[in-house]
Design a protein around this motif. Structure first.
Motif, mmCIF file in Angstrom:
data_model
loop_
_atom_site.group_PDB
_atom_site.id
_atom_site.type_symbol
_atom_site.label_atom_id
_atom_site.label_comp_id
_atom_site.label_asym_id
_atom_site.label_seq_id
_atom_site.Cartn_x
_atom_site.Cartn_y
_atom_site.Cartn_z
ATOM 1 N N HIS A 92 -113.189 -95.851 37.674
ATOM 2 C CA HIS A 92 -113.293 -94.396 37.571
ATOM 3 C C HIS A 92 -114.717 -94.026 37.164
ATOM 4 N N ALA A 93 -115.361 -93.182 37.955
ATOM 5 C CA ALA A 93 -116.705 -92.732 37.579
ATOM 6 C C ALA A 93 -116.659 -91.952 36.257
ATOM 7 N N THR A 125 -113.962 -90.567 42.098
ATOM 8 C CA THR A 125 -114.603 -89.411 41.440
ATOM 9 C C THR A 125 -113.515 -88.578 40.748
ATOM 10 N N ALA A 149 -116.996 -83.773 41.670
ATOM 11 C CA ALA A 149 -116.900 -84.966 42.525
ATOM 12 C C ALA A 149 -118.286 -85.405 42.994
ATOM 13 N N ASN A 151 -121.189 -84.729 41.523
ATOM 14 C CA ASN A 151 -121.956 -85.244 40.371
ATOM 15 C C ASN A 151 -121.533 -86.654 40.012
ATOM 16 N N LEU A 152 -120.243 -86.914 40.078
ATOM 17 C CA LEU A 152 -119.757 -88.258 39.738
ATOM 18 C C LEU A 152 -120.183 -89.270 40.805
ATOM 19 N N ALA A 153 -120.231 -88.839 42.056
ATOM 20 C CA ALA A 153 -120.710 -89.745 43.118
ATOM 21 C C ALA A 153 -122.177 -90.101 42.851
ATOM 22 N N ALA A 156 -122.363 -92.617 40.113
ATOM 23 C CA ALA A 156 -121.982 -93.957 40.584
ATOM 24 C C ALA A 156 -123.164 -94.604 41.304
ATOM 25 N N VAL A 164 -118.076 -94.515 47.058
ATOM 26 C CA VAL A 164 -116.950 -93.821 46.422
ATOM 27 C C VAL A 164 -115.752 -93.746 47.355
ATOM 28 N N ALA A 166 -113.282 -91.021 48.779
ATOM 29 C CA ALA A 166 -113.294 -89.554 48.900
ATOM 30 C C ALA A 166 -112.629 -89.106 50.190
ATOM 31 N N ILE A 174 -121.140 -85.791 50.266
ATOM 32 C CA ILE A 174 -121.468 -87.011 49.509
ATOM 33 C C ILE A 174 -122.602 -87.773 50.176
ATOM 34 N N CYS A 178 -125.985 -88.512 48.318
ATOM 35 C CA CYS A 178 -126.218 -89.901 47.878
ATOM 36 C C CYS A 178 -126.859 -90.790 48.941
#
Ligand code: C5P
Length: 242
Positions: A92-93, A125, A149, A151-153, A156, A164, A166, A174, A178
């Motif tokens: 989990h991020a 995420t 989501a 931001n968490l990607a 990571a 991720v 998703a 994403i 990223c």
């Protein structure tokens, strides 16, 4: 003839109740499946048996147990997951940057020790079961689900993870945030002919791949079909040439 480019992208969710059912799916579908996904249900019941079985068929396995704990515990668990032979696993991020970094450190150390290729480490995420309402009124994290989501990607990626999990609907955002090399594994996949079940934001296998999905999770569309090989072949036909 199996299209190897499609096979590599197909992750089959072994969401079944018994070890026998899981083994039957592995037996029948290993020619069409790049990676078998063992989730919490199967892992907590028959983890060792099913992992050994998948390995005995020389197939890849993805341990989908979404690790989240203090960094040191996650590091040690990641080492064991890699020693067990996982080709993919996830965390989990929301466990934070340090936890993800430590997970990777443990995983890579174990891969080196075992003389094996390091696994692909993916981050979850925001669970798709967490709606904006849950975020606002239960967890009380004051942010927008989609923003969270993304931001968490990014977190990571900063931790050095490979990608991720998703939905196809977040795929583009994403990849934009990223980079194209950051892997995205997409669940919620439904071929044109199959039932939606409880999935809300679905996409066809072809849409997912055309939008840049690196891996697609195939579950009930095939595992609940009366003729599973035929259902899988229909998915290959629907995707066509890639
Ligand atoms: O049967 P179905 O195709 O809906 O299965 C989807 C698989 O992907 C299940 O194993 C489910 O746990 C997983 N998954 C999901 N949505 C997420 C993350 C994982 O459906 N956001």
């Amino acid at each position: 003839m199996i299209n190897e480019k499609i096979k590599e992208k197909i992750v089959l969710a072994l969401d079944v109740e018994t070890l026998e059912d899981a083994k039957k799916l592995v037996d029948e579908l290993s020619p069409h499946v790049g990676t078998f996904k063992v989730g919490l249900q199967l892992y907590s019941g028959f983890g060792n048996e099913i992992i050994d079985y998948i390995k005995s068929k020389n197939s890849n396995f993805f341990l989908d147990i979404k690790l989240m704990d203090i960094p040191n515990t996650v590091k040690k668990a990641s080492e064991n997951i890699v020693l067990r032979g996982a080709n993919f696993y996830n965390v989990h991020a929301l466990g934070g940057l340090e936890m993800m970094k430590q997970s990777k450190e443990g995983a890579y150390k174990a891969a080196e020790k075992a003389g094996r290729k390091p696994p692909l480490i993916l981050a979850v995420t925001v669970l798709t079961s967490i709606s904006q309402d849950v975020l606002d009124n239960e967890i009380k994290i004051n942010t927008n689900v989609k923003e969270l989501a993304i931001n968490l990607a990014k977190l990571a990626k900063l931790a050095g993870l490979d990608g991720v999990v998703a939905s196809v609907h977040e795929l583009k955002a994403i990849k934009e945030a990223c980079g194209a090399d950051f892997k995205v594994l997409c669940p919620g996949i439904r071929p044109l002919w199959s039932l939606k079940d409880d999935q809300k934001r679905i996409a066809t296998p072809k849409e997912a791949i055309l939008n840049g999905a690196d891996y697609i999770v195939i579950g009930r569309a095939v595992t609940c079909a009366p003729n599973k090989t035929e259902a899988m072949q229909k998915i290959y036909d629907e995707i066509g040439e890639i």
